[in-house]
Design a protein around this motif. Structure first.
Motif, PDB file in Angstrom:
ATOM      1  N   ALA A 204       0.840  -1.211   0.000  1.00 27.69           N
ATOM      2  CA  ALA A 204       0.000   0.000   0.000  1.00 27.69           C
ATOM      3  C   ALA A 204       0.870   1.254   0.000  1.00 27.69           C
ATOM      4  O   ALA A 204       0.576   2.217  -0.712  1.00 27.69           O
TER       5      ALA A 204
ATOM      6  N   LEU B  45       1.533   4.461  -3.123  1.00 35.63           N
ATOM      7  CA  LEU B  45       1.482   5.911  -2.907  1.00 35.63           C
ATOM      8  C   LEU B  45       2.851   6.573  -3.032  1.00 35.63           C
ATOM      9  O   LEU B  45       2.999   7.762  -2.762  1.00 35.63           O
TER      10      LEU B  45
ATOM     11  N   THR C 118       1.017  13.595  -2.074  1.00 33.82           N
ATOM     12  CA  THR C 118       0.079  12.882  -1.203  1.00 33.82           C
ATOM     13  C   THR C 118       0.080  13.527   0.175  1.00 33.82           C
ATOM     14  O   THR C 118       0.945  14.331   0.487  1.00 33.82           O
TER      15      THR C 118
ATOM     16  N   ARG D 138      -5.728   5.161   2.678  1.00 37.41           N
ATOM     17  CA  ARG D 138      -5.323   3.979   1.907  1.00 37.41           C
ATOM     18  C   ARG D 138      -5.027   2.792   2.825  1.00 37.41           C
ATOM     19  O   ARG D 138      -5.256   1.640   2.476  1.00 37.41           O
TER      20      ARG D 138
END
Length: 89
Positions: free
Chosen positions: A22, A26, A55, A63
């Motif tokens: 994850a 990003l 981000t 997320r």
């Protein structure tokens, strides 16, 4: 920006893979990591770095929320400055 992420809960297969996948999506870089197992309880602390223009802390937490649910872990992220201020004596 630097941030501190904590991952805690009962140990199970795939926690590290799910969290790091994850983060990679990003483009969050893991700068340092510590993990431990104690009596079946998993704890991981990560120092991460990411581009604030690309981000945000909220986007990262959003997320990771499904990852936390899927792996049955508590996952939290906060700015390193806030983490340091809260933990200084």
């Amino acid at each position: 920006m630097y941030a501190i992420m904590t991952v805690t809960g009962a140990d199970r297969t795939g926690i590290i893979a799910a969290v790091t996948s994850a983060l990679a999506e990003l483009e969050v870089n893991i700068v340092d990591v510590s993990q431990t197992l104690m009596s079946g309880y998993f704890t991981m602390i990560l120092r991460v770095q990411f581009d604030e223009a690309a981000t945000s802390l909220k986007a990262i937490q959003d997320r990771l929320n499904p990852v936390a649910e899927e792996t049955k872990q508590a996952i939290r992220i906060q700015s390193e400055a806030l983490f340091t201020a809260m933990n200084e004596i």
